[in-house]
Design a protein around this motif. Structure first.
Motif, PDB file in Angstrom:
ATOM      1  N   UNK A 147       0.836  -1.191   0.000  1.00 58.70           N
ATOM      2  CA  UNK A 147       0.000   0.000   0.000  1.00 58.70           C
ATOM      3  C   UNK A 147       0.868   1.237   0.000  1.00 58.70           C
ATOM      4  N   UNK A 148       0.237   2.395  -0.007  1.00 59.85           N
ATOM      5  CA  UNK A 148       0.990   3.650   0.022  1.00 59.85           C
ATOM      6  C   UNK A 148       1.495   3.990   1.416  1.00 59.85           C
ATOM      7  N   UNK A 149       0.614   3.867   2.431  1.00 60.87           N
ATOM      8  CA  UNK A 149       0.940   4.421   3.740  1.00 60.87           C
ATOM      9  C   UNK A 149       0.645   3.507   4.918  1.00 60.87           C
ATOM     10  N   UNK A 150       0.351   2.227   4.662  1.00 63.77           N
ATOM     11  CA  UNK A 150       0.055   1.255   5.721  1.00 63.77           C
ATOM     12  C   UNK A 150      -1.313   1.506   6.350  1.00 63.77           C
ATOM     13  N   UNK A 151      -2.342   1.413   5.517  1.00 62.83           N
ATOM     14  CA  UNK A 151      -3.732   1.610   5.930  1.00 62.83           C
ATOM     15  C   UNK A 151      -4.449   0.263   5.923  1.00 62.83           C
ATOM     16  N   UNK A 152      -5.288   0.030   6.936  1.00 61.78           N
ATOM     17  CA  UNK A 152      -6.134  -1.159   6.969  1.00 61.78           C
ATOM     18  C   UNK A 152      -7.176  -1.030   5.858  1.00 61.78           C
ATOM     19  N   UNK A 153      -7.061  -1.842   4.822  1.00 58.68           N
ATOM     20  CA  UNK A 153      -7.940  -1.701   3.661  1.00 58.68           C
ATOM     21  C   UNK A 153      -9.391  -2.040   3.980  1.00 58.68           C
ATOM     22  N   UNK A 154      -9.613  -2.852   4.997  1.00 57.09           N
ATOM     23  CA  UNK A 154     -11.003  -3.204   5.338  1.00 57.09           C
ATOM     24  C   UNK A 154     -11.747  -2.023   5.960  1.00 57.09           C
ATOM     25  N   UNK A 155     -11.023  -0.975   6.351  1.00 56.13           N
ATOM     26  CA  UNK A 155     -11.641   0.204   6.950  1.00 56.13           C
ATOM     27  C   UNK A 155     -11.526   1.442   6.054  1.00 56.13           C
ATOM     28  N   UNK A 156     -10.962   1.269   4.874  1.00 56.25           N
ATOM     29  CA  UNK A 156     -10.706   2.408   3.988  1.00 56.25           C
ATOM     30  C   UNK A 156     -11.944   2.761   3.167  1.00 56.25           C
ATOM     31  N   UNK A 158     -13.634   4.364  -0.389  1.00 53.86           N
ATOM     32  CA  UNK A 158     -13.335   3.982  -1.766  1.00 53.86           C
ATOM     33  C   UNK A 158     -12.135   4.728  -2.360  1.00 53.86           C
ATOM     34  N   UNK A 159     -12.037   6.074  -2.215  1.00 54.53           N
ATOM     35  CA  UNK A 159     -10.864   6.758  -2.774  1.00 54.53           C
ATOM     36  C   UNK A 159      -9.556   6.285  -2.139  1.00 54.53           C
ATOM     37  N   UNK A 160      -9.559   6.047  -0.828  1.00 55.22           N
ATOM     38  CA  UNK A 160      -8.342   5.572  -0.156  1.00 55.22           C
ATOM     39  C   UNK A 160      -7.993   4.169  -0.619  1.00 55.22           C
ATOM     40  N   UNK A 166      -3.939   0.982  -6.320  1.00 56.61           N
ATOM     41  CA  UNK A 166      -3.559   1.367  -7.680  1.00 56.61           C
ATOM     42  C   UNK A 166      -2.338   2.283  -7.688  1.00 56.61           C
ATOM     43  N   UNK A 167      -2.395   3.369  -6.914  1.00 54.54           N
ATOM     44  CA  UNK A 167      -1.311   4.354  -6.964  1.00 54.54           C
ATOM     45  C   UNK A 167      -0.009   3.801  -6.403  1.00 54.54           C
ATOM     46  N   UNK A 168      -0.079   2.920  -5.414  1.00 57.07           N
ATOM     47  CA  UNK A 168       1.165   2.348  -4.887  1.00 57.07           C
ATOM     48  C   UNK A 168       1.838   1.471  -5.936  1.00 57.07           C
ATOM     49  N   UNK A 169       1.054   0.754  -6.706  1.00 55.99           N
ATOM     50  CA  UNK A 169       1.631  -0.100  -7.764  1.00 55.99           C
ATOM     51  C   UNK A 169       2.269   0.761  -8.857  1.00 55.99           C
ATOM     52  N   UNK A 170       1.591   1.825  -9.232  1.00 55.32           N
ATOM     53  CA  UNK A 170       2.140   2.727 -10.245  1.00 55.32           C
ATOM     54  C   UNK A 170       3.450   3.345  -9.758  1.00 55.32           C
ATOM     55  N   UNK A 171       3.467   3.806  -8.505  1.00 55.75           N
ATOM     56  CA  UNK A 171       4.667   4.457  -7.962  1.00 55.75           C
ATOM     57  C   UNK A 171       5.859   3.507  -7.941  1.00 55.75           C
ATOM     58  N   UNK A 172       5.647   2.280  -7.499  1.00 54.23           N
ATOM     59  CA  UNK A 172       6.749   1.325  -7.449  1.00 54.23           C
ATOM     60  C   UNK A 172       7.183   0.899  -8.847  1.00 54.23           C
ATOM     61  N   UNK A 173       6.237   0.726  -9.747  1.00 55.18           N
ATOM     62  CA  UNK A 173       6.582   0.349 -11.121  1.00 55.18           C
ATOM     63  C   UNK A 173       7.423   1.428 -11.784  1.00 55.18           C
TER      64      UNK A 173
END
Length: 252
Positions: A147-156, A158-160, A166-173
């Motif tokens: 992830x980008x910032x270590x967020x619990x995805x089950x509590x996020x 939709x934008x988060x 998506x954005x974390x994959x793009x940044x690392x790629x």
């Protein structure tokens, strides 16, 4: 359409054993470690020595899953390191080299050069810079997203959820100049919504801890390995993992 009698009687192929994936975090000083996320380099060395003596070899999750897909996964163990701690380069990598092992490092591109601010207790541990992540990749380490910032995805919301996957994959790629195949759920927590978001983001697989009723390559179970895991404890964890976990759908 009728089914030939011999085909109808033919049993389905038996599923293979569930892949064994070990979950590490920091490798360094564990004198102040309230979350039990740190092993010393000496302990890691003894744990990998145990693997070797058992005829096992530690590899990245990408390599492990590819081998299982070919029916060649026996004898391989996945090694994962969550959060992208800076001590991976100084504490873990030399030990991995010594044992001819590879690994997967799950990094947080929204926290390059930061620290483990999500942990309210214990010491602040520095995270790898962008250059440090490139250095690990150059040594043959698979880089995945945490992830980008270590967020619990089950509590996020939709934008988060979208930005963390998506954005974390793009940044690392973009950082690595290569596709990023793997994702690791922060805190190990998952639900169907999180799994669907990770799959939709284009990841080939994702690691959890205990995925519960969810199954498949986007809900891979892992085993926590810590400082107290001696050879005897590792053996038990290795055996119990295969007894308690269901084979992953789609793998042999």
């Amino acid at each position: 359409m009728s089914v030939p009698a011999d085909t109808a009687r033919r049993p389905s192929p038996a599923p293979g054993p569930v892949p064994w994936v070990a979950m590490y975090h920091s490798v360094g000083d564990c004198s102040d470690d309230p979350y039990r996320v740190t092993v010393t380099p000496e302990r890691l060395d003894r744990q990998l020595t145990w693997l070797t003596r058992k005829g096992l070899r530690g590899v990245s999750v990408r390599e492990l899953l590819a081998a299982h897909t070919r029916g060649e996964g026996r004898g391989l163990v996945g090694l994962t390191f969550d959060d992208g701690y800076a001590d991976f380069l100084t504490g873990a990598l030399p030990v991995l080299r010594r044992h001819d092992c590879t690994a997967t490092l799950f990094a947080l591109p929204g926290r390059y050069g930061g620290d483990n601010a999500w942990d309210p207790l214990g010491p602040r541990k520095p995270l790898l810079t962008a250059e440090g992540i490139r250095e690990a990749a150059a040594e043959g380490v698979e880089i995945g997203s945490h992830g980008l910032t270590h967020v619990d995805l089950t509590k996020a919301d939709d934008p988060t959820l979208t930005s963390e996957t998506v954005e974390s994959r793009i940044a690392l790629s973009e950082l690595l100049g290569a596709e990023v195949d793997g994702f690791c759920y922060p805190y190990g927590t998952i639900d169907r919504r999180a799994v669907d978001a990770v799959r939709a983001a284009g990841y080939a697989y994702a690691c959890a801890i205990d995925p519960g009723p969810l199954n498949g390559v986007h809900a891979l179970p892992r085993v926590h390995v810590g400082q107290n895991d001696t050879s005897a404890r590792l053996f038990l964890k290795y055996r119990l993992h295969r007894l308690r976990r269901r084979p992953v759908e789609g793998l042999r």
